[in-house]
Design a protein around this motif. Sequence first.
Motif, PDB file in Angstrom:
ATOM      1  N   ASP A  20       0.837  -1.193   0.000  1.00  0.00           N
ATOM      2  CA  ASP A  20       0.000   0.000   0.000  1.00  0.00           C
ATOM      3  C   ASP A  20       0.874   1.247   0.000  1.00  0.00           C
ATOM      4  OD1 ASP A  20      -2.355  -1.480  -0.031  1.00  0.00           O
ATOM      5  OD2 ASP A  20      -2.456  -1.584   2.147  1.00  0.00           O
ATOM      6  N   TRP A  21       0.257   2.391  -0.291  1.00  0.00           N
ATOM      7  CA  TRP A  21       0.965   3.659  -0.453  1.00  0.00           C
ATOM      8  C   TRP A  21       0.998   4.478   0.825  1.00  0.00           C
ATOM      9  CZ3 TRP A  21       2.447   6.072  -5.364  1.00  0.00           C
ATOM     10  CH2 TRP A  21       2.516   5.147  -6.413  1.00  0.00           C
ATOM     11  N   GLY A  22       0.550   3.915   1.926  1.00  0.00           N
ATOM     12  CA  GLY A  22       0.545   4.642   3.200  1.00  0.00           C
ATOM     13  C   GLY A  22      -0.794   5.301   3.438  1.00  0.00           C
ATOM     14  N   VAL A  23      -0.807   6.299   4.301  1.00  0.00           N
ATOM     15  CA  VAL A  23      -2.056   6.969   4.654  1.00  0.00           C
ATOM     16  C   VAL A  23      -2.093   8.361   4.038  1.00  0.00           C
ATOM     17  CG1 VAL A  23      -2.367   5.662   6.784  1.00  0.00           C
ATOM     18  CG2 VAL A  23      -1.149   7.852   6.846  1.00  0.00           C
ATOM     19  N   ASP A  24      -3.316   8.867   3.926  1.00  0.00           N
ATOM     20  CA  ASP A  24      -3.496  10.224   3.403  1.00  0.00           C
ATOM     21  C   ASP A  24      -3.712  11.195   4.564  1.00  0.00           C
ATOM     22  OD1 ASP A  24      -6.166   9.959   4.230  1.00  0.00           O
ATOM     23  OD2 ASP A  24      -6.971   9.907   2.207  1.00  0.00           O
ATOM     24  N   ASP A  68       6.153  10.105   1.133  1.00  0.00           N
ATOM     25  CA  ASP A  68       6.582  10.518  -0.205  1.00  0.00           C
ATOM     26  C   ASP A  68       6.847   9.276  -1.070  1.00  0.00           C
ATOM     27  OD1 ASP A  68       7.804  11.598  -2.459  1.00  0.00           O
ATOM     28  OD2 ASP A  68       9.066  12.973  -1.315  1.00  0.00           O
ATOM     29  N   PRO A  69       6.184   9.159  -2.227  1.00  0.00           N
ATOM     30  CA  PRO A  69       6.392   7.992  -3.089  1.00  0.00           C
ATOM     31  C   PRO A  69       7.606   8.124  -4.016  1.00  0.00           C
ATOM     32  CG  PRO A  69       4.723   9.378  -4.059  1.00  0.00           C
ATOM     33  CD  PRO A  69       5.121  10.020  -2.749  1.00  0.00           C
ATOM     34  N   ALA A  70       8.458   9.132  -3.806  1.00  0.00           N
ATOM     35  CA  ALA A  70       9.587   9.381  -4.709  1.00  0.00           C
ATOM     36  C   ALA A  70      10.491   8.164  -4.853  1.00  0.00           C
ATOM     37  CB  ALA A  70      10.395  10.588  -4.233  1.00  0.00           C
ATOM     38  N   ALA A  71      10.871   7.526  -3.764  1.00  0.00           N
ATOM     39  CA  ALA A  71      11.756   6.360  -3.842  1.00  0.00           C
ATOM     40  C   ALA A  71      11.060   5.204  -4.558  1.00  0.00           C
ATOM     41  CB  ALA A  71      12.195   5.936  -2.443  1.00  0.00           C
ATOM     42  N   ARG A  72       9.794   5.005  -4.286  1.00  0.00           N
ATOM     43  CA  ARG A  72       9.020   3.926  -4.897  1.00  0.00           C
ATOM     44  C   ARG A  72       8.966   4.078  -6.416  1.00  0.00           C
ATOM     45  NH1 ARG A  72       3.700   1.991  -2.280  1.00  0.00           N
ATOM     46  NH2 ARG A  72       3.025   0.400  -3.744  1.00  0.00           N
ATOM     47  N   LEU A  73       8.868   5.321  -6.888  1.00  0.00           N
ATOM     48  CA  LEU A  73       8.692   5.588  -8.317  1.00  0.00           C
ATOM     49  C   LEU A  73       9.964   6.087  -9.005  1.00  0.00           C
ATOM     50  CD1 LEU A  73       5.234   7.343  -8.038  1.00  0.00           C
ATOM     51  CD2 LEU A  73       5.678   5.054  -8.929  1.00  0.00           C
ATOM     52  N   GLY A  74      11.013   6.321  -8.238  1.00  0.00           N
ATOM     53  CA  GLY A  74      12.247   6.834  -8.822  1.00  0.00           C
ATOM     54  C   GLY A  74      12.146   8.289  -9.233  1.00  0.00           C
ATOM     55  N   LEU A  75      11.409   9.082  -8.461  1.00  0.00           N
ATOM     56  CA  LEU A  75      11.240  10.501  -8.776  1.00  0.00           C
ATOM     57  C   LEU A  75      12.388  11.314  -8.190  1.00  0.00           C
ATOM     58  CD1 LEU A  75       7.459  10.918  -7.821  1.00  0.00           C
ATOM     59  CD2 LEU A  75       8.438  10.212 -10.017  1.00  0.00           C
ATOM     60  N   ALA A  76      12.903  12.227  -8.974  1.00  0.00           N
ATOM     61  CA  ALA A  76      13.958  13.125  -8.493  1.00  0.00           C
ATOM     62  C   ALA A  76      13.324  14.233  -7.653  1.00  0.00           C
ATOM     63  CB  ALA A  76      14.703  13.727  -9.681  1.00  0.00           C
ATOM     64  N   ARG A  77      14.030  14.678  -6.644  1.00  0.00           N
ATOM     65  CA  ARG A  77      13.533  15.785  -5.817  1.00  0.00           C
ATOM     66  C   ARG A  77      13.579  17.065  -6.633  1.00  0.00           C
ATOM     67  NH1 ARG A  77      11.470  17.192  -0.885  1.00  0.00           N
ATOM     68  NH2 ARG A  77      12.276  19.108  -0.004  1.00  0.00           N
ATOM     69  N   SER A  78      12.475  17.765  -6.629  1.00  0.00           N
ATOM     70  CA  SER A  78      12.389  19.011  -7.377  1.00  0.00           C
ATOM     71  C   SER A  78      12.859  20.162  -6.497  1.00  0.00           C
ATOM     72  CB  SER A  78      10.943  19.253  -7.812  1.00  0.00           C
ATOM     73  OG  SER A  78      10.840  20.473  -8.480  1.00  0.00           O
ATOM     74  N   GLU A  79      13.523  21.101  -7.113  1.00  0.00           N
ATOM     75  CA  GLU A  79      13.982  22.282  -6.382  1.00  0.00           C
ATOM     76  C   GLU A  79      12.926  23.385  -6.378  1.00  0.00           C
ATOM     77  OE1 GLU A  79      16.712  22.196  -4.559  1.00  0.00           O
ATOM     78  OE2 GLU A  79      16.955  20.144  -5.289  1.00  0.00           O
ATOM     79  N   GLY A  80      11.922  23.266  -7.228  1.00  0.00           N
ATOM     80  CA  GLY A  80      10.885  24.283  -7.305  1.00  0.00           C
ATOM     81  C   GLY A  80       9.501  23.673  -7.202  1.00  0.00           C
ATOM     82  N   LEU A  81       8.538  24.486  -6.884  1.00  0.00           N
ATOM     83  CA  LEU A  81       7.148  24.052  -6.771  1.00  0.00           C
ATOM     84  C   LEU A  81       6.274  24.997  -7.578  1.00  0.00           C
ATOM     85  CD1 LEU A  81       6.685  23.203  -2.991  1.00  0.00           C
ATOM     86  CD2 LEU A  81       6.915  21.624  -4.884  1.00  0.00           C
ATOM     87  N   PRO A  82       5.106  24.514  -7.960  1.00  0.00           N
ATOM     88  CA  PRO A  82       4.668  23.123  -7.877  1.00  0.00           C
ATOM     89  C   PRO A  82       5.319  22.274  -8.968  1.00  0.00           C
ATOM     90  CG  PRO A  82       2.948  24.464  -8.871  1.00  0.00           C
ATOM     91  CD  PRO A  82       4.064  25.398  -8.483  1.00  0.00           C
ATOM     92  N   VAL A  83       5.316  20.985  -8.705  1.00  0.00           N
ATOM     93  CA  VAL A  83       5.778  20.020  -9.701  1.00  0.00           C
ATOM     94  C   VAL A  83       4.781  18.863  -9.692  1.00  0.00           C
ATOM     95  CG1 VAL A  83       7.337  18.788  -8.130  1.00  0.00           C
ATOM     96  CG2 VAL A  83       7.736  18.692 -10.588  1.00  0.00           C
TER      97      VAL A  83
END
Length: 157
Positions: A25-29, A108-123
């Motif tokens: 599962d993806w955790g809680v909201d 944060d699902p970044a590790a699960r999906l291989g997402l790079a950390r963004s330096e700006g928002l929104p992304v």
Amino acid sequence: MRGGIGWGVWALCAGLLLGGCGEPDWGVDQQGRTVRAGELQGRWLVINYWAEWCAPCRREVPELNRLAAEAGEPPRRVLGVNFDALQGEALRRAAQGLDIRYSSLASDPAARLGLARSEGLPVTWLVDPQGRVRAQLRGEQTAAGLAAKLAELAAQR
């Protein structure tokens, strides 16, 4: 077989147990509800990183609410992720303050999906039903623009 369970019964039990083991599962909201992997299967994911202090994020939330509420093709699910990693009550209050009506993940699902950390928002990241990242969109998005991009990417399969 005396004094024990036959191999057929063992095989059936193992199959039932393993069949229930799928993607975690993806955790809680923000409401403390579990976001189950099965709810997301077969859907495009629109994963938006936001923060309370981000003015474009605040303007974007109604658009994401609209996209999340629309039944669309391809099938999709909008998920938020707080850039500042707020948890529990702090996450709930922040999401409520911005009127976020879609699930905002506490993890944060970044590790699960291989997402790079963004330096700006929104992304915003677009992930296909097979779990492949298909696009990273920087800056403020609209519901119509996201729906069009999803349709474009789905047609490219």
